[in-house]
Each structure stands twice: as C-alpha cells, then as structure tokens.
Design an enzyme around this catalytic site. Sequence first.
Site, PDB file in Angstrom:
ATOM      1  N   CYS A   1       0.863  -1.184   0.000  1.00  0.00           N
ATOM      2  CA  CYS A   1       0.000   0.000   0.000  1.00  0.00           C
ATOM      3  C   CYS A   1       0.893   1.225   0.000  1.00  0.00           C
ATOM      4  O   CYS A   1       2.098   1.136   0.206  1.00  0.00           O
ATOM      5  CB  CYS A   1      -0.871   0.043   1.239  1.00  0.00           C
TER       6      CYS A   1
ATOM      7  N   ARG B   1       1.325   1.857  -6.546  1.00  0.00           N
ATOM      8  CA  ARG B   1       1.538   0.750  -5.605  1.00  0.00           C
ATOM      9  C   ARG B   1       0.252  -0.012  -5.296  1.00  0.00           C
ATOM     10  O   ARG B   1       0.264  -0.977  -4.538  1.00  0.00           O
ATOM     11  CB  ARG B   1       2.101   1.298  -4.288  1.00  0.00           C
TER      12      ARG B   1
ATOM     13  N   TRP C   1      -3.737  -1.438  -1.246  1.00  0.00           N
ATOM     14  CA  TRP C   1      -3.618  -2.677  -2.041  1.00  0.00           C
ATOM     15  C   TRP C   1      -4.063  -3.756  -1.071  1.00  0.00           C
ATOM     16  O   TRP C   1      -3.340  -4.148  -0.166  1.00  0.00           O
ATOM     17  CB  TRP C   1      -2.176  -2.871  -2.504  1.00  0.00           C
TER      18      TRP C   1
ATOM     19  N   ASN D   1       0.851   0.037   6.053  1.00  0.00           N
ATOM     20  CA  ASN D   1       1.342  -0.747   4.927  1.00  0.00           C
ATOM     21  C   ASN D   1       1.996  -1.980   5.533  1.00  0.00           C
ATOM     22  O   ASN D   1       2.892  -1.851   6.358  1.00  0.00           O
ATOM     23  CB  ASN D   1       2.367   0.107   4.158  1.00  0.00           C
ATOM     24  N   GLY D   2       1.525  -3.180   5.140  1.00  0.00           N
ATOM     25  CA  GLY D   2       2.109  -4.402   5.683  1.00  0.00           C
ATOM     26  C   GLY D   2       1.031  -5.388   6.087  1.00  0.00           C
ATOM     27  O   GLY D   2      -0.135  -5.239   5.714  1.00  0.00           O
TER      28      GLY D   2
ATOM     29  N   GLU E   1       8.267 -22.341 -18.243  1.00  0.00           N
ATOM     30  CA  GLU E   1       8.221 -20.935 -17.826  1.00  0.00           C
ATOM     31  C   GLU E   1       9.435 -20.175 -18.377  1.00  0.00           C
ATOM     32  O   GLU E   1       9.309 -19.044 -18.851  1.00  0.00           O
ATOM     33  CB  GLU E   1       8.156 -20.858 -16.292  1.00  0.00           C
TER      34      GLU E   1
ATOM     35  N   LYS F   1       9.050 -16.988 -20.843  1.00  0.00           N
ATOM     36  CA  LYS F   1       9.578 -15.664 -20.501  1.00  0.00           C
ATOM     37  C   LYS F   1      10.517 -15.171 -21.590  1.00  0.00           C
ATOM     38  O   LYS F   1      10.516 -14.004 -21.959  1.00  0.00           O
ATOM     39  CB  LYS F   1      10.296 -15.742 -19.147  1.00  0.00           C
TER      40      LYS F   1
ATOM     41  N   GLU G   1       8.412 -13.983 -24.557  1.00  0.00           N
ATOM     42  CA  GLU G   1       7.723 -12.720 -24.273  1.00  0.00           C
ATOM     43  C   GLU G   1       8.660 -11.526 -24.288  1.00  0.00           C
ATOM     44  O   GLU G   1       8.333 -10.468 -24.802  1.00  0.00           O
ATOM     45  CB  GLU G   1       7.128 -12.763 -22.852  1.00  0.00           C
TER      46      GLU G   1
ATOM     47  N   HIS H   1      12.596 -38.014 -28.419  1.00  0.00           N
ATOM     48  CA  HIS H   1      11.388 -38.354 -29.163  1.00  0.00           C
ATOM     49  C   HIS H   1      11.066 -37.306 -30.222  1.00  0.00           C
ATOM     50  O   HIS H   1       9.951 -37.243 -30.722  1.00  0.00           O
ATOM     51  CB  HIS H   1      10.211 -38.537 -28.210  1.00  0.00           C
TER      52      HIS H   1
ATOM     53  N   LYS I   1      -1.304  -6.830 -19.581  1.00  0.00           N
ATOM     54  CA  LYS I   1      -1.073  -7.387 -18.242  1.00  0.00           C
ATOM     55  C   LYS I   1      -2.216  -8.311 -17.830  1.00  0.00           C
ATOM     56  O   LYS I   1      -1.998  -9.355 -17.244  1.00  0.00           O
ATOM     57  CB  LYS I   1      -0.915  -6.251 -17.232  1.00  0.00           C
TER      58      LYS I   1
HETATM   59  C1  F6R Z   1       3.388 -14.414 -18.638  1.00  0.00           C
HETATM   60  C2  F6R Z   1       2.141 -13.865 -18.138  1.00  0.00           C
HETATM   61  C3  F6R Z   1       0.885 -14.495 -18.571  1.00  0.00           C
HETATM   62  C4  F6R Z   1      -0.081 -14.619 -17.389  1.00  0.00           C
HETATM   63  C5  F6R Z   1      -1.446 -15.139 -17.874  1.00  0.00           C
HETATM   64  C6  F6R Z   1      -2.386 -15.358 -16.707  1.00  0.00           C
HETATM   65  O1  F6R Z   1       4.484 -13.719 -18.165  1.00  0.00           O
HETATM   66  O2  F6R Z   1       2.133 -12.905 -17.417  1.00  0.00           O
HETATM   67  O3  F6R Z   1       1.106 -15.744 -19.160  1.00  0.00           O
HETATM   68  O4  F6R Z   1       0.487 -15.499 -16.472  1.00  0.00           O
HETATM   69  O5  F6R Z   1      -2.001 -14.230 -18.768  1.00  0.00           O
HETATM   70  O6  F6R Z   1      -2.587 -14.173 -15.999  1.00  0.00           O
HETATM   71  P1  F6R Z   1      -3.229 -14.201 -14.566  1.00  0.00           P
HETATM   72  O7  F6R Z   1      -2.241 -14.872 -13.669  1.00  0.00           O
HETATM   73  O8  F6R Z   1      -3.455 -12.768 -14.220  1.00  0.00           O
HETATM   74  O9  F6R Z   1      -4.489 -15.004 -14.656  1.00  0.00           O
END
Ligand code: F6R
Length: 606
Positions: free
Chosen positions: A2, A27, A70, A96-97, A479, A483, A486, A502, A601
């Site tokens: 927060c 934040r 938050w 905050n915490g 993963e 990454k 992306e 395979h 996002k």
């Molecule tokens: C990868 C990434 C996406 C999310 C996916 C699910 O770095 O950020 O693959 O993991 O879109 O998003 P949430 O977790 O918000 O459901």
Amino acid sequence: MCGIFGYTGRTQVLPILLEGLRALEYRGYDSAGIFIPGAGAFKEVGAVHNLINELPDDLTGTSGIGHMRWATHGKPTRKNAHPHRGAHGHVWVVHNGIVENYKALKARLEEEGHTFESETDTEVIAHLIEKEAGDACLTGEALARALSHVRGAYGIAVIDARCPDVLFAARWGSPITVGVGEEGMFVSSDPTALLPHTRSAVYLEDGEYAVLTPREYRIFTFDQQARAPVVSPLDWDPEDLKKEGYETYLLKEIMEGPEVLKNSVRGRLVPEEGRAVLGGIERFADELRALRHLTIVACGTAFYAGLYGKYLIEELTDIHVDVEAASEFRYRRMVHRPHSAVLAITQSGETADTLESVKEAKRKGFLTLGIVNVVGSSITRITDAGIYNHAGPEISVASTKAYLSQLEVLALLALFLARQREMGEAEGEVLAREMLALPEKVAAVLARREEVCALAARWKDARDFLFLARKGNVGVAYEGALKLKEITYVHAEGYAAGELKHGPLAMIDRHFPTIAVVLQDSVYEKNVSTLEEIKAREGPVIAVVTEGDTVVREIADAVVEVPAVSEHLSPMVSVVPLHLFAYYMGRARGLDVDRPRNLAKSVTVE
Ligand code: F6R
C-alpha cells in the site's frame, strides 16, 4: 504494497495529501482515504480521483494522513479503506504491511468490549494505540507499547485528533521515509512521493518511530533511545524512484523474489508443528480432507505454476491432480467426480478464460478454490475459498514475482493437504523449515545476476532456445521458454528432458542452445545423460546446477550455480536464473522489457 502519506506543517494539507496519494497510486489503487483532524475522514473505493469527487469543498487543516490501499485483509470496500480509527475516534492510522497476529489481538480487544468496523488487520493497530494513549494525547512511549503487541510487518503513520499537529510514524518491515521540508514535515512509504516537496529524507529503520511537528522531527527506537538522524538527499528522477533504483519494473520485481517468498508464508507456517495455517480455506477443511481429485485451471505462467502444484501435491498426498489450460477447460466436458475440486491460479484474478472456467465449474457443482494475488478481484469473489499470494502489485507485463509466490503458495497448500493425510509432524517440520530458508537461497542466486547478464550477452543473437528439465522443474523449463519468448521475441520451447530423443533432438546443432536445469536430485544422472546427447550433436548447453557441481561444468558450455535445495522446493530457486536470463537478453537486444509488444497485463477478453 500500500502507499501511505502524511504531513504536518504551516500550509493547507489537502492538496499535499492528494498529490502524495496520486504519486503512490502505482503501488495499488483499490481504495483511497484521508484523515484531517477537525475535518474528518474520507474514503472511497478505486483511484484517487474517485475520492476527490466525493470530498466537500471546504476541507481545511494543516495536518493529515492518507492511504492508497492494495488489499490484503478484507475486500476493497469503503469500510476497509484506511485510515482506521481507535474505539473513540481519537487515534487514526494508515498502514502498509500485514499484521500476522491480528485475529488473536482482535479477539482479545473484543473481549474487552472493543467493536470493529472493518475486516482489516490495520484496525487492531488503531485500537491498540488509542488504548495505550488513554485519556491524554498520544506519546511515543504509548505508541511503542502498543506496537510491542503487534507481530508481522508494518509501516504506519498515526495522528491523534486531540493533538493534531503531531504526526507519528513507525516502521517494522515496511518502509517509512520522513521528508524534511521548509513548510513542514512529511512521512511517506515511498520517497518518490516526497519529491515535489523536499529533497531531504530520513529513512526509518525497523524498530524505530518518528515524532513530527510542523518545525521539527525526532527519531527514537522502540526502547526510547533517541537516534541522531542521517539526512539523505533525494536526487533521483521520480520514475526511477518508483522502480526503487532499478532500471525497469521487471528487474525490480525479479529482485523482490526473497521478499515475496517471505510475504507469501508470513503467519502461515508453524514450523515447530510442521503445519501450514491457511485461514482462507480452513472452513472447507473437511472437504479438503476427503479430496480425491483436484483440477488446477490457469493460463500462461500461472498454468506452469500449476504444473508444480500437480508435482508436489501428488508427491506428498494421495490426491490426483490435473492441470488444465483454462482456455481449453472452459469448453470441455467437465466430469464431476465425488470429492473433487477446481483450483484457479491467477495473478490478476480477472483473466477471462480462468474466470469462465471457474463459473462453469461452479455450475457443475465443484468446490472452487483460488490462488489469487489481487484481493477482491472477480475470481476471489466467485470462488468458494482461496489463498492470497501477498506478492504486491506486479506492474511489468511479464509475470515473475507472482509466479514465484504461486509456487510458494502451492507448496503451502501441498503441506496443508499432506498434513491432513499421512505426512507426520517431523516431515512437515523439515519442509516448513526448508520453505523458510528459501528467501536466502533466492537472494544468493540474485547476487550472481552479473554472471547471468554475461551469458545473456554471449547468446543474445541466438534464434532458438530449448529449455529442458525433469519432474518438478518441467514447469520451470516451460516458464523459462515462455519468458524468453515474451521478453526477447526469440523462439524458445520448453520440454520434459526425457522427451528430447522423441523429436526435438533433430533440431539440435551448434546454433541451437539448450538451457537445462540439472540439479543434484533424483534425476541428476538422467539429466546428465541428456546433456551428453546434446553435446554429441554440438549443441551449446547452459546448465543451472547445484553449487559445487563439477560433472556438469565439464560437459556444459556455461553453468549458473544455485544453492543446494530439496527436490520438493527447487523450482523456486531454479527459475530465478531463467527469469534473469530472459531479462538480460531482452535488455541486450534493446527491447522494452516492461511492456512486450502485443501483450497486456490482464487478459480480460477471450
Ligand atoms: C506471462 C504472463 C501471462 C499470465 C497469464 C495469466 O508472463 O504474465 O502468461 O500469467 O495471462 O494471468 P493471470 O495470472 O493474471 O491469470
């Protein structure tokens, strides 16, 4: 997580508070609130502009506190928004915490006749402080006495309306900065917000409090020793400050790994009893004890976290676990067997495919659970129960710290379920203590980031990468590949290492590097053989290895060492070099790593 802001001085406080809150919005922004002695408290759900729309025109005063929330305890509602007040409305607090023992404190206060207005952990702090202050103005001694009862993490700002010019702040685990201005004194959880007013800051240490009046400030330890303040200059760019000195949000969030792991388990592990305490799902303890089938639904990175959940829960319990991509699951036949549940994993809690999967699962009669970072998000509202990540806002589009906390929460859940079944206290204790040691191990990997940076620079022009691992680390390989795709736009594929022969082995030549997780665990020899197969085809190999490994060092072109960690928990350590590699390669290629092209996002559409 927060944002908190406070001021006492010679000018009108309202514009100062609002400017401070706007600077802290990044934040978290699920609700905003202010308290100005003599004028009152005002709170609103959502961003600061919602609060501004609700404020009367004639608010005056020269001291006050404000908060951007938050949510961690209780939904983002007006009632739960800060500031919170003590029993008689004299003392007001922004926090905050996380207060770990707030339930016990609340119960004790309720027995004494206190009543509470919100679901937050913060409100108990306000009640405790006001109680200790008694009939007189709040003093530093009373503040420290009250805080001696609080366990957990806090950065707080406090005002007692009976002595409105005096502003208090205290810190244990959550940052607090005092701003020294010409026209008054400031307090903020984040020095960014101080920049429009002053360039002179004093950082509180854990176990210290500050007493601010319009012309001066004093710093004390909780045991009442005065501390000579060290004034630091604030000479950063405001944008850089939000990134806390890091060049990007992505690196900042990767570097937050140790803190995130601590926050995810804070108050949830009882190592001496080998137990996890998960208040959010406790009321379904009977259903969970009888659980036979668990279906994890998630997307992208959260889906890969789910693969770890399957691995660990199946290792430690008799529960059968499936992991389904939510985008597929929602359109498939869902078989509802007795004693089954659906668990959604999602950072945002808003991902459309995951949300629809949960809705459909509910219609079919499943018990629905969530592991969610954003408190009060859509998925938290429709699931029957859940566990929050407490990872804080993730600003960078690519998920890193949320992934780490998803793994940690899944480990907590696995421990919880295992202790409902065969797992004994001693075994649980070993796992719990290993979990508590993880932040240090992750910090050790992060300390080596320059090595990973050099590797990324060396391979920055490669056009394809293969990521390999076995068992619990397979999801980490996926993963790592995701990454890299992306952040660098380079083709990458994750595979279970045993699958190499395979098919994918056909791609390997001296231009096609492999990044492999080869730790000293039960599949170490198997992984070493896989590396030999790759080297026989001249494929370059970068291996993530256990500290001190000499065998893989001989075979691989480069290694990144990580501290020894038990096989059950190693993904939380092995993923860190992969996140760093993607980050540094993206930077080496000159890309905007915080905002990769074509991505959003939160994917709230199908
Ligand atoms: C990868 C990434 C996406 C999310 C996916 C699910 O770095 O950020 O693959 O993991 O879109 O998003 P949430 O977790 O918000 O459901």
